[in-house]
Design an enzyme around this catalytic site. Structure first.
Site, PDB file in Angstrom:
ATOM      1  CB  CYS B 202      33.237  37.389  38.708  1.00  0.00           C
ATOM      2  SG  CYS B 202      31.883  38.047  37.727  1.00  0.00           S
ATOM      3  CG  HIS B 206      38.480  39.169  40.267  1.00  0.00           C
ATOM      4  ND1 HIS B 206      39.583  40.005  40.161  1.00  0.00           N
ATOM      5  CD2 HIS B 206      37.770  39.327  39.145  1.00  0.00           C
ATOM      6  CE1 HIS B 206      39.505  40.660  39.006  1.00  0.00           C
ATOM      7  NE2 HIS B 206      38.431  40.267  38.361  1.00  0.00           N
ATOM      8  NE  ARG B 245      38.069  46.311  35.014  1.00  0.00           N
ATOM      9  CZ  ARG B 245      38.318  45.311  34.164  1.00  0.00           C
ATOM     10  NH1 ARG B 245      37.505  45.081  33.159  1.00  0.00           N
ATOM     11  NH2 ARG B 245      39.391  44.560  34.309  1.00  0.00           N
ATOM     12  CB  CYS B 249      34.652  41.636  33.622  1.00  0.00           C
ATOM     13  SG  CYS B 249      36.009  42.275  34.587  1.00  0.00           S
TER      14      CYS B 249
END
Lengths: 105, 288
Positions: B202, B206, B245, B249
């Site tokens: 992740c 991000h 979500r 992802c």
């Protein structure tokens, strides 16, 4: 003594000959699928399963059903290789994740 | 002479063993030692302050619209006729619909403005409790069957409750006990762990790549990622949950996703929510 050596040599030769005989393709394919399933299960248990091996195992099972053993074995072998890669990822990430975020601890 | 030397060597050896074993002993006595959520949060805020020097941290509640001017303009125009409005209305109807026993959601959640209470770590239960879980527990308490976590009904209910909770400030209690710290650590680890065939964490998108483009899309910052759910995504043509979500992802990087409300995703939500402490809840929202 000589007779014993000769007998042993013959047994060893017989074993070699036997191992070179190609196994039943159906059996080989089933074994490959079983191995892929086992490795995929291990990666799931590690929380690191990939989607591709699962799809390949599904393909392999479908091929087994219709007797396409070559495709079944090939898909299963690919699934095994990918599951192995996901397990290697899990192993590497068990420590590597700590260096990836601007954390203090 | 020889005896003295042996004794000296023995003492040195004993001393070095004691020195080595002391920190090990303290490490094993507390599996969560060294985890400092407050310092983590500060480090993350400092990181984004440097990455986006012109963006006030609080503005990250708007995701990429905090720093992509063109996308922000389009988004603001869409907000004139927000696509999640129907979901909020439907959620309000569901919220007011009484259960078979004559009670209803208001008996569990009052006016529904409770989003700020979730997620939290429940010490008695030993797990992270989310709003979706609380909704199903409310139903169970009144003899109703649980709603599917990936279904439309629960997403509409949470859309209404998020709307009622707008303006609340995320204030997740500092994870302190052993269980809470373990849940926090699990979420932190999940966020930073590379997964899937594409080998992405992740944080790859991000944190490391935040603000950059992935094909035509800008990548948002971690800060503020939990403020605005459920979200109407144009890609989905519907409102969907934060866990949907997460699921998407994970799938996108080739990893086998976890189910909505799994322990993995609840811990991840808990970690991200603590990181976003101090930001305003502004759900539901629309995203591309």
């Amino acid at each position: 003594m000589r007779t014993a050596l000769l007998a042993l040599s013959l047994i060893a030769l017989a074993a070699c000959t036997k191992s070179q005989v190609p196994a039943d393709p159906a059996e080989q394919a089933r074994a490959a699928v079983a191995q892929a399933e086992a490795r995929y299960r291990s990666s799931s248990e590690a929380g690191h399963a990939w989607r591709a091996p699962k799809a390949l195992i599904d393909d392999a099972r479908a091929a087994l059903e219709v007797g396409d053993y070559e495709t079944a074995a090939s898909s299963a072998d690919r699934a095994t290789a990918m599951a192995e890669a996901s397990l290697a990822q899990a192993e590497a990430e068990s420590t590597a994740w700590r260096d990836r975020f601007p954390f203090s601890s | 002479m020889v005896r003295t030397t042996i004794l000296g060597a023995g003492l040195l050896l004993l001393g070095s063993v004691a020195l080595v074993s002391a920190p090990l002993a303290s490490d094993t006595s507390d599996t969560n030692s060294g985890i400092d959520p407050q310092a983590d949060r500060q480090a993350l805020r400092d990181f984004y302050s440097q990455r986006f020097p012109d963006v006030p941290l609080e503005e990250h509640k708007n995701g990429v619209y905090a720093f992509d001017e063109g996308a922000r303009e389009q988004w603001l125009e869409m907000e004139d006729f927000p696509p999640y409005e129907i979901a909020v209305d439907e959620g309000a109807e569901l919220y007011e619909m009484p259960f078979a026993d004559g009670q209803g959601y208001p008996d569990c959640f009052g006016d529904g403005a409770v989003k700020g209470r979730y997620p939290h770590y429940d010490d008695v239960r030993g797990e992270v409790v989310t709003l979706e879980m609380a909704i199903n527990e409310c139903r169970a308490d009144h003899g109703e069957a649980p709603l599917a976590y990936d279904g439309a009904a629960i997403t509409r209910l949470t859309a209404y409750m998020a709307y009622a909770s707008r303006g609340q400030i995320i204030d997740v209690a500092l994870p302190e006990g052993e269980g809470a710290l373990a849940a926090y650590e699990s979420g932190r680890r999940f966020y930073s762990t590379r997964r899937g065939q594409l080998n992405f964490a992740c944080s790859s998108c991000h944190v490391q790549l935040a603000g950059n483009r992935l094909r035509a899309e800008r990548l948002s910052a971690s800060l503020g990622q939990v403020t605005h759910w459920p979200v109407y995504r144009f890609k989905w043509q519907d409102v969907g949950s934060l866990h949907l979500r997460f699921n998407e992802c994970n799938s996108q990087v080739g990893a086998e996703p976890f189910p909505p409300q799994s322990e993995e995703y609840r811990n991840l939500e808990y970690f991200l929510s603590y990181m976003s402490n101090g930001l305003e809840l502004n759900g539901p929202a629309s995203r591309k």
